[in-house]
Write a protein that holds these residues in place. Structure first.
Motif, PDB file in Angstrom:
ATOM      1  N   LYS A   1       1.163  -0.853   0.179  1.00 33.65           N
ATOM      2  CA  LYS A   1       0.097   0.101  -0.135  1.00 33.65           C
ATOM      3  C   LYS A   1       0.622   1.182   0.220  1.00 33.65           C
ATOM      4  O   LYS A   1       1.948   1.031   0.626  1.00 33.65           O
ATOM      5  N   ARG A   2       0.027   2.405  -0.484  1.00 36.99           N
ATOM      6  CA  ARG A   2       1.364   3.480  -0.848  1.00 36.99           C
ATOM      7  C   ARG A   2       0.294   4.627  -0.165  1.00 36.99           C
ATOM      8  O   ARG A   2      -0.680   4.571   0.163  1.00 36.99           O
ATOM      9  N   ILE A   3       1.258   5.256   0.633  1.00 37.89           N
ATOM     10  CA  ILE A   3       0.641   6.254   1.869  1.00 37.89           C
ATOM     11  C   ILE A   3       0.700   7.318   0.774  1.00 37.89           C
ATOM     12  O   ILE A   3       0.706   7.682   0.258  1.00 37.89           O
ATOM     13  N   THR A   4      -0.351   8.204   1.544  1.00 39.87           N
ATOM     14  CA  THR A   4      -0.844   8.688   0.935  1.00 39.87           C
ATOM     15  C   THR A   4      -1.431  10.046   1.870  1.00 39.87           C
ATOM     16  O   THR A   4      -1.858   9.548   3.102  1.00 39.87           O
ATOM     17  N   PRO A   5      -1.507  11.034   1.453  1.00 38.38           N
ATOM     18  CA  PRO A   5      -2.240  12.160   2.475  1.00 38.38           C
ATOM     19  C   PRO A   5      -3.187  11.845   3.429  1.00 38.38           C
ATOM     20  O   PRO A   5      -3.881  11.831   4.379  1.00 38.38           O
ATOM     21  N   ALA A   6      -4.796  10.941   2.749  1.00 33.83           N
ATOM     22  CA  ALA A   6      -5.833  11.031   3.313  1.00 33.83           C
ATOM     23  C   ALA A   6      -5.250   9.700   4.003  1.00 33.83           C
ATOM     24  O   ALA A   6      -6.366   9.677   5.198  1.00 33.83           O
ATOM     25  N   THR A   7      -4.770   8.874   3.671  1.00 27.10           N
ATOM     26  CA  THR A   7      -4.372   7.912   4.361  1.00 27.10           C
ATOM     27  C   THR A   7      -4.516   7.649   5.692  1.00 27.10           C
ATOM     28  O   THR A   7      -4.443   7.414   7.185  1.00 27.10           O
ATOM     29  N   VAL A   8      -3.101   9.077   5.329  1.00 28.98           N
ATOM     30  CA  VAL A   8      -2.293   9.615   6.987  1.00 28.98           C
ATOM     31  C   VAL A   8      -2.804  10.440   7.932  1.00 28.98           C
ATOM     32  O   VAL A   8      -3.410  10.337   9.210  1.00 28.98           O
ATOM     33  N   LEU A   9      -3.616  11.126   7.121  1.00 27.17           N
ATOM     34  CA  LEU A   9      -4.431  11.961   7.994  1.00 27.17           C
ATOM     35  C   LEU A   9      -5.716  11.379   8.738  1.00 27.17           C
ATOM     36  O   LEU A   9      -5.704  11.731   9.682  1.00 27.17           O
ATOM     37  N   SER A  10      -6.097  10.321   8.425  1.00 29.41           N
ATOM     38  CA  SER A  10      -6.906   9.198   9.154  1.00 29.41           C
ATOM     39  C   SER A  10      -6.795   9.041  10.381  1.00 29.41           C
ATOM     40  O   SER A  10      -7.314   8.171  10.988  1.00 29.41           O
ATOM     41  N   THR A  11      -5.057   8.932  10.679  1.00 32.41           N
ATOM     42  CA  THR A  11      -5.373   8.407  11.425  1.00 32.41           C
ATOM     43  C   THR A  11      -4.120   9.386  12.935  1.00 32.41           C
ATOM     44  O   THR A  11      -3.730   8.754  14.007  1.00 32.41           O
ATOM     45  N   LEU A  12      -4.425  10.560  12.087  1.00 29.89           N
ATOM     46  CA  LEU A  12      -3.330  11.914  12.556  1.00 29.89           C
ATOM     47  C   LEU A  12      -4.338  11.387  14.277  1.00 29.89           C
ATOM     48  O   LEU A  12      -5.735  12.094  14.007  1.00 29.89           O
ATOM     49  N   PRO A  13      -4.108  12.330  15.637  1.00 26.43           N
ATOM     50  CA  PRO A  13      -4.712  12.775  16.656  1.00 26.43           C
ATOM     51  C   PRO A  13      -5.658  14.309  16.879  1.00 26.43           C
ATOM     52  O   PRO A  13      -5.368  14.376  17.131  1.00 26.43           O
ATOM     53  N   LEU A  14      -6.490  14.367  15.665  1.00 26.83           N
ATOM     54  CA  LEU A  14      -7.144  15.333  14.988  1.00 26.83           C
ATOM     55  C   LEU A  14      -8.660  14.921  14.651  1.00 26.83           C
ATOM     56  O   LEU A  14      -8.792  13.779  14.073  1.00 26.83           O
TER      57      LEU A  14
ATOM     58  N   THR B   1      -4.793   4.703  23.377  1.00 28.99           N
ATOM     59  CA  THR B   1      -6.474   4.614  23.822  1.00 28.99           C
ATOM     60  C   THR B   1      -7.956   4.440  22.439  1.00 28.99           C
ATOM     61  O   THR B   1      -8.686   4.654  22.657  1.00 28.99           O
ATOM     62  N   LYS B   2      -7.067   4.007  21.138  1.00 31.58           N
ATOM     63  CA  LYS B   2      -7.860   4.071  20.095  1.00 31.58           C
ATOM     64  C   LYS B   2      -7.144   3.019  19.521  1.00 31.58           C
ATOM     65  O   LYS B   2      -6.704   2.221  19.626  1.00 31.58           O
ATOM     66  N   GLN B   3      -8.112   2.862  18.226  1.00 28.89           N
ATOM     67  CA  GLN B   3      -8.196   2.010  17.575  1.00 28.89           C
ATOM     68  C   GLN B   3      -7.706   1.786  16.368  1.00 28.89           C
ATOM     69  O   GLN B   3      -8.527   2.064  14.810  1.00 28.89           O
TER      70      GLN B   3
END
Lengths: 295, 295, 295, 295
Positions: B1-14, B241-243
């Protein structure tokens, strides 16, 4: 020859190869500083940082280690035993390391003349070597020409006028004819010689002379020269595996350094270019649109 | 899988929850540094600062404490007893604290191989753990696969090619097939393995492989990797504490780190991305309009 | 009452009188730090710097003096004798100085509970006093209500929920009704009480309650509270000779602190507001065109 | 006479001669600091840095050396033996150096009154000399008028009102008539006297009085005065070989210092001009388009 942006930029280590790692981008060993003159090691190191060098090792007297770590956390600080006067007594590299680990050595700022042993050691090595400041004064005491003629590897000397006269007491006075003096010095020592001044002159052993046509009196400040030594060391280390003439790299460093001074003076007046500020302007030179378009 | 901004940003604690407090936003324990290699602790900590982690505790040899306090006044600096060579001899947490206080542990930069005891202790713990640099070399000596198979908690390994070969002497050569090597290493150790290089590869124990498609040779500098370890540690602590799958967090850290390098290189050329500067660009990545609009 | 820019700005010490000098613009004594928790003193001091206070004296354990001098060269650093554990053992002011030299005292961040003697001394003084962090824990051990009822001068307490519960074990639980809890605490202690949290509440002994309506979870980071204590201390010292209600100054400090967090989060995301960065955003709040037009 | 940008800028050492070197651009010796008051040395030095001075030597108690090196790597830090109380016990210049090496001496900030010996030594020297802070208090104890009448070289005194009264107990009260007081003081001491305050007044021994018409109460902060002393020292050293009246240089320094405060207050409000920030605004004054066009 006159240094121009085009000649300069053709020698910069840019663009980098896409696949590389830190040891392929040059490993510079700096040998600088004493308890008496500690700040010069910081300024030299900040100059080296700006060069882009992959790895930076900095040998200083043990007591200077904390201050260098704080300013240069990315560098490997090598604490060395000290003489009673606080100079480096000998080079003490980490286990399994010797001078062959380094692509270039920059030696001099802040050493004092008590660091004779380490200067003799690096002169005796087979590494590309820049000598500046007190390393030049120690070289003068060793006998400049006889000592350097024994070296096989590249040597670069970066004296100002006073240091030049101590290095070469029998040469034409550089105050009368800078080009003649520097060319003669390079020829006899087989070193590249950079003579500092308003119009910095650089000569190769083969008789080629570069003149840096632009500079600024704003650089007439304590520590300016240390920054040049670090920048030059970093470029030399990065060029180690490339086919670039050493004198061209020296010319590039001189141009980059003086352009940073010019840019800082434009923004801050000629009073605003202390040596620390100068280190922060090195990168801005390459980021100028006019320069960037040439890279 | 290629990392993209969209995949990344969904995992940020924001975004953060409106009602929270510092201990809910992750508590990272960093274990870093030695008298010989002190700067790595600073760079790792600046990486962790940029992650947004709620609380940062930093275990270092006692003698490094003042320098860490000065650079990271918001962190709790835990001074530890030292070996004769200046490595951390053992972890000495404040009273009433033990490893269960921490949501993640990042261990390795600058330790030297003399910090064996503390590395063994954290490997034996039940905390999510990142091992880097000399912690990897110590793990290799302990026997990588046998040691890690005993761990119940998350482990992340972040070797470069040389460290990978020491960790996994019997595996396929990562220089030939990076994806194969990293997948095999993750499968056998049940760790998430991040293999550094021009195209960083990340494998999960389940066989998923992420590739970081964009990077820059400007990151081929001493200390770049330390910054990644801190950033990753901070993100892992916040995710406790997140999934979120651990490999996704690792991928996010790799992307963020390389984008900071790319952004810095655009502004400062490929010569201008020393590791300290890199730490200052981490935040700028998220502030870019294109990225911000996705947050 | 809700804090608004208009209510806030009417309490700021602006504009300054044209003819003044540094001692007329408030002299704050900070009492902070220990060998274990040294960074809190830096952050508190940077908060105080941003307040505009005319003179800043900082009492710390003797061994922390160099690091404070380096970060706050404009402050007078008072090195104090240390307990065996590295806490301040007693206050040791320069000759011919006593507590009456100061317009306000801010006491607490990083002290540890071993600094009991100095906390007792400042509570016994007649100076306006802010107690935070371990000073609150020491106060709780002394008996909060009985101790504070003996004070004649202004007292401000700045607990988070856990500290509040230790200070007031017999009060309504602040987790259920923050306004009720804080009002009751202020009434019984005759102190102004600021209860930290997503919606900070401030109560005066007379029963007035301020709510800070806007904040950001970006402030859930180690050290954020220290910055508030310093900022508040500086404002309190500057207000010493003015007719402004203490609770209004406390409300102003809370608003300023949270607005700095909000502004930093807008520019750097919610992950970008570490406590050191926060100190750098305090001034930017007042420089925003919308705020500046009200000054 | 009122100081204006035009009168000021005609005395600045701009433009520099094209051919020069660091020792031609002035060598300032600062004598500052004690273990008790260490920060003043940093602020004075940052003021001197901004002046553009070619070389900066800073004499401090030996124990302050590391902190000065870290802030001012371009300066030569001269560590001096200390009294029991941590003041400079005597000046200990490097070998082959004596006071004649310096174009000016700035002496005072942070010394404490225990530095009597060194203050007496510089007063007895033939160097242009600025006395500030505790150096003024020591001078008062020596007998101001009798002591200064023996000096052949330029002296500049920079008292605030309290220091003025200690220096000149028999003079007209400066609180009543500042111009009268300062003119009388200059006439009797043959020194240039700068009296600090909202409208700084400067008098020459010949009876000329300059008034600095613009300032800001934002400068009523600890350490502001130290910055002026360093700035003035640097300008005086640079003027050593030029035909500029000393009082004009003092007026220029006063204008530059207050303009930096005004500019910082415009950008950061009157609360935002701590002494460290002030040092960063000195250069910005000269870079303002309106000022730059006059240079």
């Amino acid at each position: 020859k006159r240094i121009t942006p085009a000649t300069v930029l053709s020698t910069l280590p840019l663009p980098r190869p896409q696949v590389t790692h830190k040891y392929k981008e040059g490993h510079l060993l700096m040998i600088c500083g004493s308890r008496r003159y500690a700040g010069g090691a910081i300024l030299t190191a900040l100059g080296a940082r700006a060069s882009g060098v992959g790895m930076l090792s900095i040998a200083v007297p043990e007591s200077l280690k904390p201050i260098l770590v704080s300013h240069l956390p990315e560098a490997l600080i090598v604490g060395c035993p000290e003489t009673q006067t606080g100079a480096i007594a000998q080079l003490q590299l980490p286990e399994k390391t010797d001078l062959s680990s380094f692509h270039a050595i920059a030696c001099g700022p802040g050493l004092t003349k008590d660091a004779t042993a380490i200067v003799q050691e690096v002169i005796a090595s087979d590494r590309p070597l820049i000598l500046d400041a007190d390393a030049l004064n120690i070289l003068a005491q060793m006998g400049t020409i006889a000592t350097l003629q024994k070296r096989q590897a590249t040597t670069v000397l970066t004296p100002h006028t006073g240091e030049f006269q101590r290095l070469f007491p029998d040469m034409p006075d550089p105050k009368h004819d800078r080009v003649l003096a520097v060319r003669e010095a390079a020829a006899q020592t087989r070193a590249v010689v950079l003579l500092k001044g308003a119009r910095t002159a650089i000569a190769s052993p083969q008789g080629l002379v570069w003149i840096n046509p632009e500079s600024t009196p704003a650089l007439a400040r304590g520590g300016s020269g240390d920054v040049l030594t670090g920048l030059l060391g970093g470029l030399l280390a990065q060029a180690a595996t490339k086919q670039i003439a050493v004198e061209d790299i020296v010319a590039t460093a001189a141009w980059w350094h003086s352009q940073a001074g010019i840019l800082a003076a434009q923004e801050r007046t000629e009073l605003g270019v202390d040596a620390f500020t100068l280190t922060q302007y090195l990168m801005k030179v390459l980021s100028k649109p006019k320069v960037k378009s040439l890279l």
